[in-house]
Design a protein around this motif. Structure first.
Motif, mmCIF file in Angstrom:
data_model
loop_
_atom_site.group_PDB
_atom_site.id
_atom_site.type_symbol
_atom_site.label_atom_id
_atom_site.label_comp_id
_atom_site.label_asym_id
_atom_site.label_seq_id
_atom_site.Cartn_x
_atom_site.Cartn_y
_atom_site.Cartn_z
ATOM 1 N N VAL A 187 1.051 -1.318 -0.125
ATOM 2 C CA VAL A 187 -0.058 -0.020 0.102
ATOM 3 C C VAL A 187 0.729 1.121 -0.001
ATOM 4 O O VAL A 187 0.443 2.158 -0.601
ATOM 5 N N SER B 208 2.511 1.763 -3.344
ATOM 6 C CA SER B 208 1.870 2.056 -4.553
ATOM 7 C C SER B 208 1.284 3.240 -4.403
ATOM 8 O O SER B 208 0.698 4.053 -5.480
ATOM 9 N N SER B 209 1.452 3.986 -3.484
ATOM 10 C CA SER B 209 0.756 5.373 -3.119
ATOM 11 C C SER B 209 2.185 6.411 -3.583
ATOM 12 O O SER B 209 1.943 7.624 -3.591
ATOM 13 N N ARG C 114 5.343 6.437 -2.382
ATOM 14 C CA ARG C 114 6.540 6.729 -1.214
ATOM 15 C C ARG C 114 7.541 5.675 -1.568
ATOM 16 O O ARG C 114 7.459 4.377 -1.674
ATOM 17 N N CYS D 36 -1.526 2.413 8.245
ATOM 18 C CA CYS D 36 -1.342 3.437 7.086
ATOM 19 C C CYS D 36 -1.903 4.587 7.343
ATOM 20 O O CYS D 36 -1.296 5.764 7.073
ATOM 21 N N LEU E 83 -1.159 8.065 5.238
ATOM 22 C CA LEU E 83 -1.801 7.786 3.907
ATOM 23 C C LEU E 83 -3.471 8.059 4.139
ATOM 24 O O LEU E 83 -4.030 8.147 5.197
ATOM 25 N N SER E 84 -3.834 8.422 2.757
ATOM 26 C CA SER E 84 -5.356 8.785 2.864
ATOM 27 C C SER E 84 -6.051 7.609 2.590
ATOM 28 O O SER E 84 -5.570 6.457 2.246
ATOM 29 N N GLU F 152 -8.113 6.886 0.190
ATOM 30 C CA GLU F 152 -8.424 6.479 -1.083
ATOM 31 C C GLU F 152 -7.132 5.889 -1.269
ATOM 32 O O GLU F 152 -6.754 4.909 -2.350
ATOM 33 N N GLU F 153 -5.686 6.113 -1.010
ATOM 34 C CA GLU F 153 -4.546 5.622 -1.161
ATOM 35 C C GLU F 153 -4.469 4.232 -0.844
ATOM 36 O O GLU F 153 -4.259 3.293 -1.315
ATOM 37 N N THR G 32 -6.823 1.808 -2.951
ATOM 38 C CA THR G 32 -6.141 1.657 -4.149
ATOM 39 C C THR G 32 -5.302 0.330 -3.942
ATOM 40 O O THR G 32 -5.115 -0.393 -4.610
ATOM 41 N N GLY G 33 -4.358 0.494 -2.971
ATOM 42 C CA GLY G 33 -3.416 -0.462 -2.645
ATOM 43 C C GLY G 33 -3.966 -1.745 -2.228
ATOM 44 O O GLY G 33 -3.481 -2.677 -2.654
#
Length: 466
Positions: A135, A138-139, A141, A297, A302-303, A305-306, A309-310
């Motif tokens: 996660v 994939s964001s 970072r 996370c 992290l948001s 949404e991020e 998605t992950g």
């Protein structure tokens, strides 16, 4: 590599020269330490010599001149009895630490604000670690993944403010890391394990507690009595604690409601994410992993949404309920790491219509403990030495055949599952046995399953979602 600069000009003894031990010795040399290394295995000593790491029999060492002993986690520290190097170091008053402690000191020295998520627990820690790393990566970072998951921590990139470290920690590693202070610490669960190395369940739990005791945020699964007590203790001590549960609705914390991941504050709950349709995160055990990852996370900035998605693109870990292919409506799942009945239970609980490939070198107890899952099994395909005994247990309750080999089992299970026009029949390799009668290890067995499935006509690869 992370040069161990905090040990510069210090005399450091390194015992245990497997993969992580060699990496640690190299990091110490790179950091300017005066290193002497040894191993009970002459082949490992030869490997160190070949890499220009100074070696010496530590029985001949002047321990009064040594600043620290860096011990590989596989070497006994306390039980069943301390290793001879431990006894020599303790007699001389020498500090005994491991590579996780070296990393902790480097981070504290050079980038104390670098996000550092550490994960432990009896079960699920590898999946949770891999999920969090996936996660975060994939964001976009910078993500460094290591520790007990297979990458020696001192082989990662050096600590920097922008780098996120996601580190799996075994109880052995925690025992050698007195300064461990992650920004986020996760303790998933505790059940009896490694008692031969810790003496009692109470000591095992106390060691695990150290990972979260100094965490900026402690995320603790509260579905067992040991973890509940730890969460209560830390909260009373003023630590920030986030409780997670897959068994109860919490008034404060994160919990699972079916596929929904909920967050409650003072009894008021909201849905944060849903695991619906994420095939790599099926089952209650993965709901706990996902709750821990979600909490970690969010705590790391992290948001939602991020994170969503992950989660959606997470492929899962190899050999752990790994989706390896689909043929029409038939899903093929590699759970080769399930080397006993207890380990097979989560996979059997996660699917409704199963064509089960089981067997290998039998473990004590067989599959009697799995009888509650038998109604989910459309047919069993038995392989290896355990096949006759498993057949007796299945009896008339589950249709079965003794396939003998994995190749025959895959072919026959695929054929039979393909006859089902509706639903999602699953061809599941979850052997409930060791692999050693036919394969070198569970990884080789899982790889063979994956290759056999991919060779079937009409099979398409599967990603993280269904």
């Amino acid at each position: 590599m992370i040069p161990a600069t905090t040990c510069k000009n210090k005399k450091i003894a390194v015992f245990g020269l497997g993969g992580s031990g060699l990496a640690t010795a190299q990091a110490l040399v790179a950091g300017g330490a005066d290193v002497v290394a040894w191993d009970d295995n002459p082949d490992n000593v030869a490997k160190a010599d070949a890499q220009a790491i100074p070696t010496r029999n530590m029985r001949e060492l002047d321990w009064a001149s040594v600043d620290a002993l860096v011990l590989s986690p596989g070497v006994p520290l306390t039980h069943p009895h301390p290793h001879w190097t431990v006894e020599l170091a303790q007699a001389a008053g020498v500090e005994i630490i491991g590579d996780i402690e070296l990393f902790t000191r480097e981070r504290n020295e050079h980038a104390p604000s670098a996000p550092f998520i550490a994960i432990t627990g009896t079960n699920g820690k590898s999946t949770t670690t891999a999920l969090i790393a996936h996660v975060v990566r994939s964001s976009g970072r910078d993500t460094q993944l290591g520790g007990n998951i297979g990458t020696a921590i001192m082989t990662l990139e050096a600590p920097a403010v922008h780098r996120h470290y996601v580190v799996e920690c075994s109880s052995y590693q925690i025992d050698l890391a007195p300064g461990l202070n992650p920004s986020v610490g996760i303790l998933l669960n505790l059940t009896p394990d490694h008692i031969d190395r810790h003496g009692t369940m109470e000591h095992y739990a106390a060691v695990k507690e150290r990972l979260v005791a100094k965490s900026g945020t402690a995320i603790i699964g509260v579905d067992d009595e040991y973890c509940r007590a730890i969460a209560d203790r830390l909260e009373k001590a003023g630590r920030k604690v986030i409780r997670i549960s897959v068994r109860e609705t919490l008034a404060n914390g994160l919990y699972a409601d079916g596929s929904k991941l909920m967050r409650a504050v003072d009894g008021k709950a909201e849905e944060l994410l849903s695991l619906e349709g994420i095939g790599s995160l099926r089952g209650r055990h993965n709901a706990q992993n996902a709750l821990a990852a979600l909490a970690a996370c969010l705590a790391s900035g992290l948001s939602r949404e991020e994170i969503a998605t992950g989660f959606a693109s997470f492929p899962g870990l190899a050999h752990r309920m790994e989706q390896v292919g689909r043929k029409g409506n038939v899903l093929f799942v590699n759970d080769s790491k399930a080397t006993n009945a207890e380990a097979s239970a989560p996979a059997l609980a996660s699917f409704e219509r199963i064509y089960w490939i089981a067997g290998g070198l039998p473990k004590a107890g067989g599959i009697e403990s799995l009888t509650s899952f038998f109604p989910r099994i459309a047919k069993a395909y038995l392989i290896g030495e355990a096949a006759p005994a498993f057949a007796v247990t299945l009896g008339e309750r589950v249709p079965y055949e003794i396939s003998g080999t994995l190749a025959a089992a895959v072919e026959h299970a695929s054929r039979d599952a393909s006859l089902e026009a509706d639903g999602e029949p699953v061809v599941l390799l979850s052997p409930a046995c060791a692999s050693f009668d036919q394969f070198r290890n569970f990884e080789v067995r899982g790889d063979a399953f994956r290759e056999l499935v991919s060779a079937l006509d009409g099979v398409q690869p599967v990603g993280g979602t269904k």
